[in-house]
Design an enzyme around this catalytic site. Structure first.
Site, mmCIF file in Angstrom:
data_model
loop_
_atom_site.group_PDB
_atom_site.id
_atom_site.type_symbol
_atom_site.label_atom_id
_atom_site.label_comp_id
_atom_site.label_asym_id
_atom_site.label_seq_id
_atom_site.Cartn_x
_atom_site.Cartn_y
_atom_site.Cartn_z
ATOM 1 N N ASP A 1 14.825 -35.677 -17.632
ATOM 2 C CA ASP A 1 15.974 -36.413 -17.097
ATOM 3 C C ASP A 1 16.596 -35.641 -15.936
ATOM 4 O O ASP A 1 16.351 -34.432 -15.776
ATOM 5 C CB ASP A 1 17.016 -36.619 -18.219
ATOM 6 N N GLY A 2 17.398 -36.317 -15.170
ATOM 7 C CA GLY A 2 18.152 -35.700 -14.083
ATOM 8 C C GLY A 2 19.479 -35.166 -14.592
ATOM 9 O O GLY A 2 19.729 -35.126 -15.799
ATOM 10 N N ASP B 1 23.873 -34.509 -13.121
ATOM 11 C CA ASP B 1 24.858 -34.533 -12.030
ATOM 12 C C ASP B 1 25.248 -33.112 -11.638
ATOM 13 O O ASP B 1 25.558 -32.863 -10.483
ATOM 14 C CB ASP B 1 26.076 -35.359 -12.465
ATOM 15 N N LYS C 1 26.360 -34.751 -17.226
ATOM 16 C CA LYS C 1 25.556 -35.939 -17.013
ATOM 17 C C LYS C 1 26.391 -37.200 -17.266
ATOM 18 O O LYS C 1 27.473 -37.119 -17.818
ATOM 19 C CB LYS C 1 24.336 -35.923 -17.955
ATOM 20 N N GLY D 1 26.542 -39.820 -14.735
ATOM 21 C CA GLY D 1 26.887 -40.511 -13.491
ATOM 22 C C GLY D 1 26.377 -41.946 -13.497
ATOM 23 O O GLY D 1 26.982 -42.840 -12.900
ATOM 24 N N GLY D 2 25.268 -42.174 -14.198
ATOM 25 C CA GLY D 2 24.711 -43.529 -14.270
ATOM 26 C C GLY D 2 25.197 -44.287 -15.508
ATOM 27 O O GLY D 2 24.799 -45.427 -15.740
ATOM 28 N N GLU E 1 21.093 -40.928 -23.538
ATOM 29 C CA GLU E 1 20.409 -39.731 -23.020
ATOM 30 C C GLU E 1 20.551 -38.577 -24.014
ATOM 31 O O GLU E 1 19.593 -37.854 -24.282
ATOM 32 C CB GLU E 1 20.997 -39.326 -21.661
ATOM 33 N N LYS F 1 22.625 -30.154 -7.074
ATOM 34 C CA LYS F 1 23.184 -30.282 -8.436
ATOM 35 C C LYS F 1 23.435 -28.924 -9.107
ATOM 36 O O LYS F 1 24.013 -28.857 -10.185
ATOM 37 C CB LYS F 1 22.226 -31.097 -9.323
HETATM 38 C C1 5RP Z 1 22.680 -40.971 -15.756
HETATM 39 C C2 5RP Z 1 22.558 -39.500 -15.552
HETATM 40 C C3 5RP Z 1 21.667 -39.050 -14.440
HETATM 41 O O1 5RP Z 1 20.746 -38.146 -14.941
HETATM 42 C C4 5RP Z 1 22.510 -38.375 -13.396
HETATM 43 O O2 5RP Z 1 23.546 -39.261 -13.009
HETATM 44 C C5 5RP Z 1 21.676 -37.988 -12.167
HETATM 45 O O3 5RP Z 1 21.250 -39.117 -11.499
HETATM 46 P P1 5RP Z 1 20.460 -39.081 -10.125
HETATM 47 O O4 5RP Z 1 19.072 -38.629 -10.450
HETATM 48 O O5 5RP Z 1 20.526 -40.510 -9.640
HETATM 49 O O6 5RP Z 1 21.161 -38.136 -9.184
HETATM 50 O O7 5RP Z 1 23.111 -38.695 -16.238
HETATM 51 O O8 5RP Z 1 23.578 -41.281 -16.782
#
Ligand code: 5RP
Length: 230
Positions: free
Chosen positions: A85-86, A88, A98, A100-101, A107, A125
């Site tokens: 996963d990514g 923020d 985390k 942001g989405g 998650e 980040k």
């Molecule tokens: C979604 C998250 C994402 O991992 C986080 O927002 C990073 O997103 P991106 O890859 O678009 O920068 O926690 O809930």
């Protein structure tokens, strides 16, 4: 190199690492966000090598199904080798902020099922201290005002997240929750704050990933890609 190019680079590197390290026909946990979308794209030609994936959001599920992955129900699976996963924000210990989405709850659940958490992101980040990015907290709608008052007493500046498509409406999560974005918190002890926030009645989940921190970071910067183990 632009941020989107850095994200694409890291997604490609994550696929290479995964195919080298990971036994075939296992199950992967997959996160949410723009970096993960690029990762899904890059992994798609290998979709059938995996027994299945557990997804952390409806958005990722839709994308994974479209790309030919088998998406499994989390209740059908005992544990996962790896979750990708990514983030923020990520600090030097691999603790992340985390959400942001807006997919933080699922998650965290899928990450908690995995033995390893590979975080993929670009170097913007990486932070020394978490909290410049407003901390997302998913709440039961009924409790949003009570939770917001608690957070204000901690020094937070709270905004109720609005829908991007229609800003007159609240953002609604996959779990029918609302998101409070909290700026101005001093996150000096992420684990303690994560635990404290979990105790507030009405909080579904908060975006501090200290319990479910990354075990590995694949990060891109203008010079290339770096892999860091925590
Ligand atoms: C979604 C998250 C994402 O991992 C986080 O927002 C990073 O997103 P991106 O890859 O678009 O920068 O926690 O809930």
């Amino acid at each position: 190199m632009l941020q989107d190019e850095q994200k694409a680079l890291v997604a490609k590197e994550a696929v290479n690492c995964l195919l080298q390290q990971h036994p075939p026909y296992s199950i992967l946990g997959i996160g949410t966000g723009s970096t993960v979308n690029l990762f899904i794209e890059a992994l798609a030609p290998h979709a059938t090598k995996f027994k299945g994936v557990i997804s952390s959001s409806q958005a990722s599920t839709d994308r994974l199904l479209q790309k030919g992955f088998t998406v499994l129900d989390a209740n059908e699976v005992d544990s996962l080798d790896v979750y990708i996963d990514g983030a923020d924000e990520i600090n030097p210990e691999g603790v992340m902020l985390k959400g942001g989405g807006g997919a933080l709850t699922r998650e965290k659940i899928v990450a908690s099922m995995a033995k390893r958490f590979i975080c993929i992101c670009d170097s913007s980040k990486q932070v020394m201290m978490l909290g410049k990015f407003p901390l997302p907290i998913e709440v039961i709608p009924l409790a949003s005002q009570k939770v917001a008052s608690y957070l204000e007493k901690l020094g937070g500046v709270v905004s109720l997240r609005k829908s991007k498509e229609d800003p007159s409406k609240n953002f609604i999560t996959d779990n029918s929750g609302w998101i409070l974005d909290v700026a101005g918190l001093k996150i000096t002890d992420p684990k303690a704050l994560e635990t404290e926030l979990n105790q507030i009645p009405g909080v579904i989940c908060n975006g501090i990933f200290a319990q479910q921190k990354a075990t590995q970071l694949i990060v891109s910067n203008p010079a290339g890609v770096e892999i860091i183990a925590f």
